[in-house]
Structure formats: C-alpha cells, structure tokens
Design a protein around this motif. Structure first.
Motif, PDB file in Angstrom:
ATOM      1  N   GLU A   1       0.837  -1.193   0.000  1.00  0.00           N
ATOM      2  CA  GLU A   1       0.000   0.000   0.000  1.00  0.00           C
ATOM      3  C   GLU A   1       0.870   1.241   0.000  1.00  0.00           C
ATOM      4  O   GLU A   1       2.049   1.177   0.362  1.00  0.00           O
ATOM      5  CB  GLU A   1      -0.975   0.000   1.175  1.00  0.00           C
ATOM      6  N   ALA A   2       0.279   2.327  -0.420  1.00  0.00           N
ATOM      7  CA  ALA A   2       1.023   3.583  -0.447  1.00  0.00           C
ATOM      8  C   ALA A   2       0.077   4.748  -0.193  1.00  0.00           C
ATOM      9  O   ALA A   2      -1.081   4.721  -0.602  1.00  0.00           O
ATOM     10  CB  ALA A   2       1.705   3.761  -1.807  1.00  0.00           C
ATOM     11  N   THR A   3       0.601   5.711   0.516  1.00  0.00           N
ATOM     12  CA  THR A   3      -0.141   6.947   0.730  1.00  0.00           C
ATOM     13  C   THR A   3       0.693   8.063   0.117  1.00  0.00           C
ATOM     14  O   THR A   3       1.866   8.203   0.459  1.00  0.00           O
ATOM     15  CB  THR A   3      -0.353   7.205   2.232  1.00  0.00           C
ATOM     16  N   VAL A   4       0.093   8.790  -0.806  1.00  0.00           N
ATOM     17  CA  VAL A   4       0.858   9.804  -1.528  1.00  0.00           C
ATOM     18  C   VAL A   4       0.299  11.187  -1.228  1.00  0.00           C
ATOM     19  O   VAL A   4      -0.900  11.425  -1.341  1.00  0.00           O
ATOM     20  CB  VAL A   4       0.800   9.526  -3.050  1.00  0.00           C
ATOM     21  N   ASP A   5       1.207  12.042  -0.809  1.00  0.00           N
ATOM     22  CA  ASP A   5       0.827  13.441  -0.592  1.00  0.00           C
ATOM     23  C   ASP A   5       1.528  14.251  -1.676  1.00  0.00           C
ATOM     24  O   ASP A   5       2.753  14.219  -1.770  1.00  0.00           O
ATOM     25  CB  ASP A   5       1.287  13.890   0.801  1.00  0.00           C
ATOM     26  N   PRO A   6       0.783  14.915  -2.537  1.00  0.00           N
ATOM     27  CA  PRO A   6       1.444  15.588  -3.666  1.00  0.00           C
ATOM     28  C   PRO A   6       2.349  16.726  -3.188  1.00  0.00           C
ATOM     29  O   PRO A   6       2.065  17.371  -2.184  1.00  0.00           O
ATOM     30  CB  PRO A   6       0.272  16.130  -4.492  1.00  0.00           C
ATOM     31  N   ASP A   7       3.428  16.963  -3.942  1.00  0.00           N
ATOM     32  CA  ASP A   7       4.340  18.068  -3.617  1.00  0.00           C
ATOM     33  C   ASP A   7       3.763  19.391  -4.056  1.00  0.00           C
ATOM     34  O   ASP A   7       4.040  20.430  -3.496  1.00  0.00           O
ATOM     35  CB  ASP A   7       5.655  17.906  -4.402  1.00  0.00           C
ATOM     36  N   ASN A   8       3.015  19.324  -5.136  1.00  0.00           N
ATOM     37  CA  ASN A   8       2.525  20.573  -5.721  1.00  0.00           C
ATOM     38  C   ASN A   8       1.206  20.239  -6.406  1.00  0.00           C
ATOM     39  O   ASN A   8       0.860  19.069  -6.583  1.00  0.00           O
ATOM     40  CB  ASN A   8       3.537  21.090  -6.757  1.00  0.00           C
ATOM     41  N   PHE A   9       0.479  21.272  -6.805  1.00  0.00           N
ATOM     42  CA  PHE A   9      -0.686  21.076  -7.653  1.00  0.00           C
ATOM     43  C   PHE A   9      -0.203  20.730  -9.056  1.00  0.00           C
ATOM     44  O   PHE A   9       0.982  20.841  -9.358  1.00  0.00           O
ATOM     45  CB  PHE A   9      -1.512  22.364  -7.730  1.00  0.00           C
ATOM     46  N   SER A  10      -1.131  20.342  -9.915  1.00  0.00           N
ATOM     47  CA  SER A  10      -0.778  20.245 -11.329  1.00  0.00           C
ATOM     48  C   SER A  10      -1.587  21.316 -12.058  1.00  0.00           C
ATOM     49  O   SER A  10      -2.628  21.756 -11.571  1.00  0.00           O
ATOM     50  CB  SER A  10      -1.084  18.852 -11.858  1.00  0.00           C
ATOM     51  N   PHE A  11      -1.094  21.705 -13.223  1.00  0.00           N
ATOM     52  CA  PHE A  11      -1.675  22.882 -13.876  1.00  0.00           C
ATOM     53  C   PHE A  11      -1.999  22.628 -15.346  1.00  0.00           C
ATOM     54  O   PHE A  11      -1.258  23.031 -16.237  1.00  0.00           O
ATOM     55  CB  PHE A  11      -0.701  24.065 -13.745  1.00  0.00           C
ATOM     56  N   PRO A  12      -3.117  21.957 -15.605  1.00  0.00           N
ATOM     57  CA  PRO A  12      -3.550  21.832 -16.991  1.00  0.00           C
ATOM     58  C   PRO A  12      -3.868  23.218 -17.554  1.00  0.00           C
ATOM     59  O   PRO A  12      -4.106  24.159 -16.793  1.00  0.00           O
ATOM     60  CB  PRO A  12      -4.820  20.985 -16.915  1.00  0.00           C
ATOM     61  N   HIS A  13      -3.859  23.317 -18.840  1.00  0.00           N
ATOM     62  CA  HIS A  13      -4.193  24.611 -19.433  1.00  0.00           C
ATOM     63  C   HIS A  13      -4.763  24.368 -20.816  1.00  0.00           C
ATOM     64  O   HIS A  13      -4.795  23.229 -21.298  1.00  0.00           O
ATOM     65  CB  HIS A  13      -2.957  25.512 -19.504  1.00  0.00           C
TER      66      HIS A  13
END
Ligand SMILES: Cc1cc2nc3c(=O)[nH]c(=O)nc-3n(C[C@H](O)[C@H](O)[C@H](O)COP(=O)(O)OP(=O)(O)OC[C@H]3O[C@@H](n4cnc5c(N)ncnc54)[C@H](O)[C@@H]3O)c2cc1C
Lengths: 284, 789
Positions: free
Chosen positions: B624-636
């Motif tokens: 199992e893994a718990t992931v906390d993102p470092d940053n947002f992502s930015f679609p455009h």
C-alpha cells in the motif's frame, strides 16, 4: 414524486367512460397520455379521487377521411399526428406542430385531444387547431355536441369541456394545397414555446390569396392574428409585404411575463416569428 | 515498462452494467424491513417556527414515527464546515432538522418515518407547522450592508473576509502602485449567477442500524470524509460507522457534502432500530441540495497603453447561502490563486467577503472558484483589448508566461511546473480558422446582417490535484490532501486495486486498471478496482477537484512499485540469483545477462504457497502507499467559440467550438474526451441557460427542470477537441487532471463571443445566462442609447 391514492377505471367504450365519469361525481379526472396529468398529480397539484383512463378505447384513436375534413380521434398520439399521411396531405400544419412537441417519448404517449383539453397557453397544438378552424366533438351525459375552435379555448387551462364530458375527436377542414409552417421559439430543444406561430397560406400566382395565423403563448388562450391575416389577403408574395403584414402580429394579444421574457419581448417575437412562419409557409 | 495500456482509448469497464440497467444506485437497494422517510420542508425563506403539530401525521396509516428538531435537538449536533478560512470565521449552528428557526425555503422541519414511501409522503401533508415570517436578505450587495440579517443571532451577514496581497505575501508588488500609476484601468463588475449542480441521480441514503456497525449507503462523492464527519457530528465512534458509496450517478461537487438528509436518516434509523431510506425528489434536490457559484466580482485591471498588464485587484462577494457548507468558505479561495491565470504581471490583490443570505446553502460546484476566476480575467482581457483596440488574441500573447519561463512562480504565490500556452493556442487557431472567421465577421458587420458573428476566446489554467497537505494546512483547511491505494496480489497473479478515491462517473475502474496493467504486466481484464466502501478501502480522501488521477492514481502506482520491489526479492530467490540482477518488464522477472526468467503469476503463486521463501520474507506481495502531492498540477488550454447572435430575436447559437487542452499525459483518451465534452456542456450551460432564480420572498422560482434549463445534446454544437501534451513534472506519470477543464474555459469563451458579436451595436455587457430576452433587451437599450452604429 408519489401521487395521492386514487381509484382507477379503464373503460373499453365511450359510453362506459361517460358512465364511469357520472358515477364518480366531481372529484374525477380523465387520463389520456398522462404527460400533463401525471406530473401534476405527482407534484400533488391535483389529487383526484378517481381517474378514468381512456387508453383502452380503441375508437378514440386514429385519423379518418371525412369528405371535406379529417376526423382525428382525441387519443391519437402526437407521434401519429406528426407522421400520418392524411394529415401530411391535407393539414400539414398539424403534423409540423406535433413534431415540435417535447421528445419522442412524450410524443408517443401524449395525445392530440389531451393537449387540447389541457389547454396550456404554451402548448403547441391549440394555436394550429384554432388557425385551422377545427370543430371539437364532445360526448356527455346528454349526448354529443360540437364546439367551434374559436369557442373552445376559454381561458388559462380552461376549455368548453364540461364536467362529465369527454372530447372524442376533432374535425379539421382540409387545406389541401395550402402552404404551412409552425415556427416555435424556445431556449432549449425540449421546452414549451416561449412564443410560436402557426401559419397557413394559399398562394395564387404572385399573391397571397388567403392566410390563417394562430399564435401560441401570446395570451391565456391561443389567439388568431386576424390583423395579419387581413393584411396578407391579396398582398404580393414578397418578403417585404409579409414583413409589413407581420408588424400587426401582436395586436390584441396579452402575453404573460416570465423567466423567458417579458410581455414586450413576446410581442416583438410574435412579429418576427410571424414573418418567418409566413415566409416559410409561402415557400419563399 | 513498455507502455501498452496507458494512452489506449479503452471502453469503460463500468458501463456495461450501468447502461443495461443493472445498477446499484442507493435507491435500488432495499433491506428487509426498510422504513421510508419523507421530509417536511419550510415554504418560507426565513421564519420562526412557533409550533409543530404532528399528531395527525403520527396516526396516519403506516407511519412509524415523526421526528421534529425538538425531538432530536440533543442528538443531531451541527453539520460541519471544515474550512475556517480565518480564525474569526462566523457560522450559524446548522441542525439537520431546524429547531426554532428556518433560514431558507426548503429547510427540513420534520421527518416522517413510515412503512412505505407513499405512506410517508401522504403524512407530510398532515404535519401542521406554524411559522412567524421574518425579513429576508437575498441579494449579496444588500447582505453586505448588514441591514437585514439572515441569522439575527450572528449579528452580521459576514462569515469571513479573506485577503491575498502579493505585496505582503512577497510574491509581487503592492497593488496600490499598479492602480495609481496605471495608464489604462479597466473596472468591471461580473455576476456569477447561482447554479444548481443537477446531477442525474438524486441524492439517496440508506442506513442499516441492525449490526454492530451502522452501515450507511449514500449517493456521495466522499465516503471516507462522510464516515468521519457523520461520526463526529452525531457523536458516534467512527469505528462504529461504515459508509458505502455504491453506484453514484454524478456529483459535480453537489455530492461533496455532509447533508442534513444523511444525518436525519441515521437519526431515524437509530430511533426506530430499523433500516431507513430517504430518496429525494428532483424538486427537493433543486431546492435544498447545495447550489454553486453565486458571486459578485469587482475587478480592476491596470495596464500600459501597449497592453502589458501591470496589476489586478479583485473584490468578491460570495454567497454562502443560509448555512456554511462543508468547504463552501474555501471555494472563493480556490479561485484566489487563479485570477492571474496564465499571465505574468507584478501586482495582485484579492479580497473576498463570504456572506450569508436566506437562500439554499452553496458549496463546491464543478471547478469550485476556478471557473469564476477564469471568467473574470478572461472577460476583462477582452475588455482591455477593446479599450486598446487590439486583437484579443495578440493581447493574451503579450502577457502570457512563455514556455521557456517554466517553472514559474506566480504573483498569486503558486509555482507552475510546466505548460506551453503558445503550442496549445497555435493548434487551436489553426483548427478554428481564426483569420477566416474574423474576415467573415467583418463582412457581416459591413452588410448589417441580422445574424452577427462573434469570436470568443478563453485561455485558462487551473490548479488540479487537490492538494498538498502543507498548503491545505496553510490555508486553514482542517484535513490533508493525500490519497491512498493498495495493490493486492491474488494467488493467480490477478490483481485487486483498492483506491481511496471514489468514482461517481469518472471511470476510475478502467483508468486505474490501465495504470496497473502497464506497471505489473497483468492483463487489463485481470485487474479489479475496488472503491467506495470504508470496509474495503479504509483510507482515502475521495473524489473532487480533479484530484483522483494525479493524487489517487499516483498512490496506485506507488503501491504497484512496492509490489514489484517485494516480488523481485522472491523472484531472485526462485531463480537463485542476486536481487540486484533481477529486471522486471512486461510481467516478467529476468536475470540480467541470462535467458532465465519467471512470470509475475509464478512469483505470485510461489509467494502464496510459501513453501520456499527467502530468509525473513513475508509470504505476501500486497502493498500500500499513501501519496501526498508536492505541488498542484496545472492543466491549461485555449478555447475558441464562433457565436452567432440573431439580432432580431436575441438568440445565441454556437456555430463552432474548438478547444485544445493540455492535460499532460493521458491514460485513456476516451475518458478525457468524455470529461471535456461534459465540462463544456456545463460551462456553456452557465453562459447561456442555467440560473437559480428566487422571487422576492426567497422562494425558488426555477424549482423544476421546466424552468431550470439544463441543456441536452441537441442544444450543443459539435465540439472540435484536440490536445497538446506537456507532461506535469510533479508526478511520476506526467498527468495533470481533466475533470474541470471544460467547465472552466467554456463559460468566458461563450460570453466573450456573444459580446464580440454585438459590441459594435453599442452593447457593453450582458449578464449570464445570455438568454435571448436579455440579449434582445441589451440590443434595444443600446439602440435607444444611440449605439455606435
Ligand atoms: C417532458 C415534457 C415535455 C413536454 N413538452 C411539450 C411541448 O413542447 N409542447 C406541448 O405542446 N406540450 C408538451 N408537453 C405536454 C404534452 O403535449 C402532453 O401530451 C399534453 O399536454 C397532454 O396530453 P396527454 O394526452 O398526455 O393528456 P393527459 O396528461 O392525460 O391529460 C391532460 C388533461 O386533459 C384532460 N383530458 C385528456 N384527454 C381528454 C379527453 N379526451 N376528454 C376530456 N379531457 C381530457 C385530462 O383530464 C387532463 O386534465 C410536454 C410534456 C412533457 C412530459
């Protein structure tokens, strides 16, 4: 969305239906396609103690040639009206209007008679029927009577049908060879008319010999645009002449104001849509 | 890892049962002995409840119980808001059943519990409630004056005021300088009308109190959050609550809530000791499920005469409605970071005032804050272009961040990792035929054509992947933004993926299977994705904010990586090689430099059998893994709309719609396409069709789909969609999120197009929705004002 409890009868003949109505007294509703009545009952805006379903009375459905007129059974569905060959030939206006009602599901259940008795000012069938000078055939405890379209629509959701009566059919004169168009204005595809115009014209050479114009949702009942009809009679078959005649479309109307537009907007729409309907009916 | 599944336009696994009617929506589920609920709702927007007589209802056939606010006052707690955006934020108590006052029309005042749904509905009419009406406040510009109070006890309508200032935050200059020295200043006010999420499956709850645990089935986007918050609200240990989100038919943020109806169903089930079910009617849904948008935006944009933007100042009034929803207070804040959009300018200030009114509560609705922000900036960029007599596309090009400038620290304090606005725009221009349409527009103007043509442009970026927990902490949100996954290896080598995200139409079962198929070399068909049940998926933060793939999907990949690491140890042991020499590709473990290999399935079975294990190795490959993102992502992306306005009727039609979106690496193009189409429909709906309208007493006038106009397929044009692919650098896949993109860009594209079509006739602005009557009225007004012909 659960209606109040009600009793239910499904008679097989008009006579049985009339008897069921007579037995039930005041608190009874006739059920045709149910496309207006059932929503109203589910919202508990109506809670009849008894519902008499006309769905099993075969004789009320279908289109018949009756000499200089067509006889359309009250239980004929919108879909049938939209696709019937006799109607397409003799009163195409009705087919064109019926094809704009709601969506295929509703058109397969909702009926011509139900839409006329329901008499929603925004409903699409009353104005064409009024323009076509149809006659309504009503059956009641005292037998049959006939009511002219001009006398049938009496007010907001109100018609000449008395308690204990049912509409059995509509007799529509033939307009063979006339051009017809139903111009319906809505914001989304599946919507009642904000304003709509039913137009029939008979063209002779380069002139408009006769015209019949009915307006949807320009008052509490459908109305005839008589001033436009008069201005069109004998007018040259040009867009300019039609536009000039159409500027009379809102005369004598009393449209409501609602979220889709105020009365001034509706009056304006009536003129624009009349012009478009007549141009299309005349094949210009 | 060879890429075979990621990128494939797979049909969705979940569709077969949904489209053949074999659904398990909450309302499809009925347990033996289930009782049915119907709710008595206030017809008044603001009133004191002076008495409630339930005696007649109680004796109605089939009725088991009638609960009023007084009956449950000590048990119902107050429904939660989890985003106190300031330390001083104010919020009224929010009882599931009103106790002594109601603050919006539709609020629950009593609950009928009966043996059948019909008996419950019949008894609603028999509850006699007396009200003493109180004055209502409905309009934001009135509410902010604090003359009439939505909650007199609170002493104010203001819930909170929140400010971001690039000068003080250190992300840019102070705004005052920019505004004072501005060569050009554009000031505008925009009205973001109230919208109703209008998900297709109405909300429904079923609660079974008969076991040791209370089991709650709910049409929710957030089973995990709901479990915790129902427990906390109602004072039940969370270990005693299991929440299941079975099939859920859409949400759009509207099911990102802890609702009175959920709490009431739990209360009724505990009161009667029997399973209880509540399913709302569409009318109830429109009236009382939370609404969205509802903001007034005052915008000041400073620029040079050459069209270089120098500062942006935003003042927002945001309607919370009668109560503070779960994350409602934070919705404007999610927009705060996006007003600068794809542009670079030195000074930015944002201030929002969250206000209470006597209308239904508001909360997240697809895009939540970001569509509003994008609308304001994109409308204003067009206004600046008009002011400077500049092509709106040229103006945007002058101000946007160029692709060489990434990563880019924005004036709103975010770091955009990647993007290529030039590429997306160039592709969109070509697909649209920008120059030819401009030429046609000129011809129609010249000819005074009754049908005028307008070109609407909107560029956008958004922040997806909610959210890095440390950022949420800094914004005073009470929880984190991580997500969790398990990859379970079955004896045959088939896989069960357990995700903490909770799909309600997004297609996670398909997409997550594609991810894992590539990772582990297991066939797509042999992967099962499990979700939406807190017994099965114990940890998760659920689905909203275009987060599922970029947060939840990354947890799936991280868990799969751990499976591979474990399996390598076992494979090395099986092949008597050293672990460092084991390579894994396409489902095969091989020993470097030899022909020797063993399959993933063989390793799985050997582990399961456990006959011969490496020293100290647990016979289990599950990870199992718990992931906390470092940053947002930015679609455009860049969207273009060619809009025709019939000046005779005011009717607006969309002749052509082109969008080029950059959502990074795409797992399933068909799902992405579906998200874009649906998003466009919803954004177009805001521009042209939808609006929740109340009368002066606070009654919802658009109380059914006859008046609340949700467009359907015939109302929408053919969409030309295309993509550019600039991978995100912040996650291992390079994906960015696509759930909200279409909704964000399409609204301003349409309205910009409408105005572009009629501005030369003297029209300055048209409020949304741009209905025919409004467009016509604007044209008439321009005529009488002597429009610039
Ligand atoms: C989603 C939806 C969209 C719609 N959109 C449109 C639209 O765009 N345009 C439009 O015109 N209509 C529209 N309708 C209404 C539709 O046309 C209905 O069919 C019509 O209004 C009623 O016909 P019905 O046969 O369903 O009648 P019912 O609903 O069964 O009955 C309507 C009323 O007429 C009475 N009645 C019916 N038949 C008789 C009879 N023979 N004798 C005496 N009384 C009778 C009933 O007692 C009742 O009061 C829509 C309906 C729906 C559900």
């Amino acid at each position: 969305m659960i209606p109040s409890a009600f009793d239910y009868a499904a008679p097989a003949t008009v006579a049985e239906a009339l008897a069921a109505l007579a037995d039930a007294g005041d608190d009874v509703k006739v059920l045709a396609g149910g496309q207006s009545l059932i929503p109203v009952m589910k919202l508990r805006l109506a809670d009849p103690a008894m519902v008499v379903d006309l769905g099993r009375i075969g004789e009320l459905s279908g289109v018949r040639d009756d000499g200089d007129a067509l006889l359309i059974g009250a239980m004929t569905t919108h879909h049938q009206v939209a696709t019937d060959p006799l109607i397409a030939e003799h009163v195409p206006l009705l087919a064109k209007a019926a094809a704009t009602v709601a969506d295929p599901q509703v058109r397969h259940r909702g009926t011509f008679g139900g839409a006329l008795v329901h008499a929603d000012p925004a409903g699409d069938m009353p104005a064409p029927v009024l323009a076509a000078e149809a006659t309504f055939i009503l059956a009641g405890p005292d037998g049959e009577r006939q009511v002219a379209a001009a006398d049938f629509f009496q007010g907001y959701f109100t018609t000449a049908v008395d308690d204990g009566e049912i509409l059995t059919g509509i007799r529509v004169p033939k307009y063979t060879g006339w051009g017809a168009h139903y111009e319906k204005f809505t914001r989304v595809a599946q919507q009642w008319s904000i304003v709509a115009v039913a137009a029939m014209v008979r063209v002779e050479g380069g002139t408009i010999a006769e015209a019949r114009i009915g307006l949807t949702n320009m008052a509490s009942t459908p109305v005839r645009a008589t001033a436009v009809e008069q201005a069109l009679a004998g007018a040259p078959l040009t867009k300019e002449a039609i536009a000039a005649a159409s500027s009379h479309a809102a005369e004598g109307t009393e449209p409501a104001s609602d979220l889709n537009g105020d009365a001034a907007y509706r009056r304006h729409l009536a003129e624009v849509l009349t012009k478009r309907a007549v141009i299309a009916a005349a094949g210009l | 890892m060879t890429v075979t599944e990621v990128g494939k336009a797979r049909l969705r696994k979940e569709d077969a049962h949904l489209i053949t009617g074999r659904t398990r929506y909450t309302d499809n589920l009925t347990l033996p002995g289930t009782l049915h609920l119907a709710l008595v709702r206030s017809p008044f927007a603001h009133a004191k409840i002076t008495s409630i007589d339930t005696s007649e209802a109680k004796s109605s056939p089939g009725v088991v119980a009638v609960l009023t606010g007084a009956d449950v006052a000590d048990k119902q707690g107050s429904l939660p808001n989890v985003w106190p955006i300031t330390a001083e934020q104010k919020a009224p108590a929010h009882p599931a059943i009103a106790v002594d006052t109601v603050a919006f029309a539709g609020e629950v005042v009593a609950c009928i519990v009966a043996r059948t749904a019909a008996a419950a509905r019949d008894a609603v009419e028999l509850v006699d409630v007396s009200y003493e009406e109180l004055p209502v406040v409905l309009d934001l510009e009135e509410a902010v004056k604090d003359e009439v109070l939505a909650h007199p006890d609170l002493g104010t309508n203001i819930s909170a005021t929140w400010v971001y200032d690039s000068g003080t935050a250190g992300s840019g200059k102070p705004i005052a300088e920019a505004l004072e020295g501005a060569e050009v200043l554009i000031e505008r006010t925009y009205y973001q009308q109230r919208l109703i999420p209008a998900f297709m499956e109405p909300r429904s709850v079923l609660v079974d109190p008969t076991g040791e645990q209370l089991t709650v089935w709910s049409a929710t986007q957030i089973p995990h959050i709901l479990r915790l918050l129902l427990a906390l609200t109602l004072g039940i240990p969370e270990s005693k609550v299991r929440v299941i989100a079975p099939d859920v038919g859409g949400g759009f943020g509207g099911k990102l809530q802890v609702t009175p109806e959920e709490a009431i169903t739990v209360l009724a089930a505990r009161h009667t000791g029997k399973p209880c079910k509540y399913t709302e009617t569409r009318s109830e849904s429109l009236m009382a499920a939370h609404h969205g948008r509802a903001q007034v935006q005052k915008v000041k944009l400073a620029a040079t005469k050459d069209g270089i933007v120098t500062g942006l100042d935003i003042h927002l009034l945001a309607d919370m409605g009668a109560y503070l929803g779960l994350v409602a207070s934070g919705v404007p804040i999610l927009g705060a970071f996006m007003y600068n959009s794809i542009y670079k300018f030195p000074a930015y200030r944002f201030e929002c005032t969250n206000l209470f009114t006597n209308k239904a509560w508001t909360d997240a609705y697809r895009g939540a804050g970001r569509p509003e922000a994008t609308f304001a900036i994109e409308r204003t960029m067009d206004e600046l272009a008009v002011e400077l007599n500049m092509d709106p596309l040229e103006l945007r090009k002058k101000n946007w961040i160029t692709h060489e400038e990434f990563p880019f620290a924005t004036v709103a304090g975010l770091e955009y990792d990647s993007g290529n606005y030039e590429a997306a725009t160039a592709k969109a221009e070509e697909l649209f035929g920008y120059d030819e349409l401009r030429a046609e527009q000129a011809r129609r103007r010249e000819a005074n054509d009754p049908v005028q043509l307008g070109i609407g442009i909107s560029t956008y970026t958004e922040m997806c992947g909610l959210a890095p927990s440390r950022v949420l902490g800094a914004l005073r949100y009470v929880a984190g933004g991580w997500d969790h996954a398990q990859v379970r290896v079955l004896p045959t080598g088939n896989i069960e993926v357990v995700t903490g995200t909770s799909a309600h139409g997004q297609g996670h079962e398909t997409a997550w299977s594609q991810l894992v198929a590539d990772k582990l070399g297991v066939a797509f068909e042999n992967i099962e994705v499990l979700h939406g049940d807190t017994h099965i998926s114990q940890r998760g933060m659920d689905t909203y904010g275009s987060r599922s793939l970029v947060v939840g999907g990354m947890a799936v990949l991280a868990a799969a990586d751990k499976v591979i690491a474990k399996a390598k140890v076992m494979a090395a042991h099986m092949m008597e090689a050293s672990e460092e020499d084991i390579e894994f590709a396409e489902g095969k473990f091989s020993v470097k430099g030899t022909e020797q290999s063993t399959s993933f399935g063989d390793v799985a079975f050997a582990t399961f059998a456990g006959h011969d294990l490496p020293e100290g190795f647990e016979p289990n490959l599950d990870s199992e893994a718990t992931v906390d993102p470092d940053n947002f992502s930015f679609p455009h992306g860049t969207h273009f709309a060619a809009i025709e306005v019939d000046t005779e009727t005011g009717e607006v039609s969309i002749r052509k719609y082109v969008c080029v979106d950059d959502v990074g690496v795409v797992v399933n193009p068909l799902i992405v396409e579906g998200q874009v189409h649906g998003g466009l429909a919803q954004g177009i709906a805001q521009a042209l069709y939808e609006e929740a309208v109340h009368d002066e007493t606070g009654t919802l006038v658009t109380g059914s789909f006859v008046d609340y106009l949700v467009p359907s397929a015939p109302d929408l044009p053919h969409f030309t969609t295309a993509r550019t692919e600039t991978p995100a650098t912040t996650n291992q896949l390079g994906a960015k999120g696509v759930g909200e993109a279409g909704t964000i860009a399409s609204t301003p594209a349409i309205v910009n197009g409408v105005l572009d079509a009629v501005r030369h006739l003297g029209v300055k602005d048209i409020n949304m929705p741009c209905s025919p009557s409004r467009v016509w009225a604007a044209l008439e007004e321009a005529k009488t004002a002597g429009g610039v012909q």
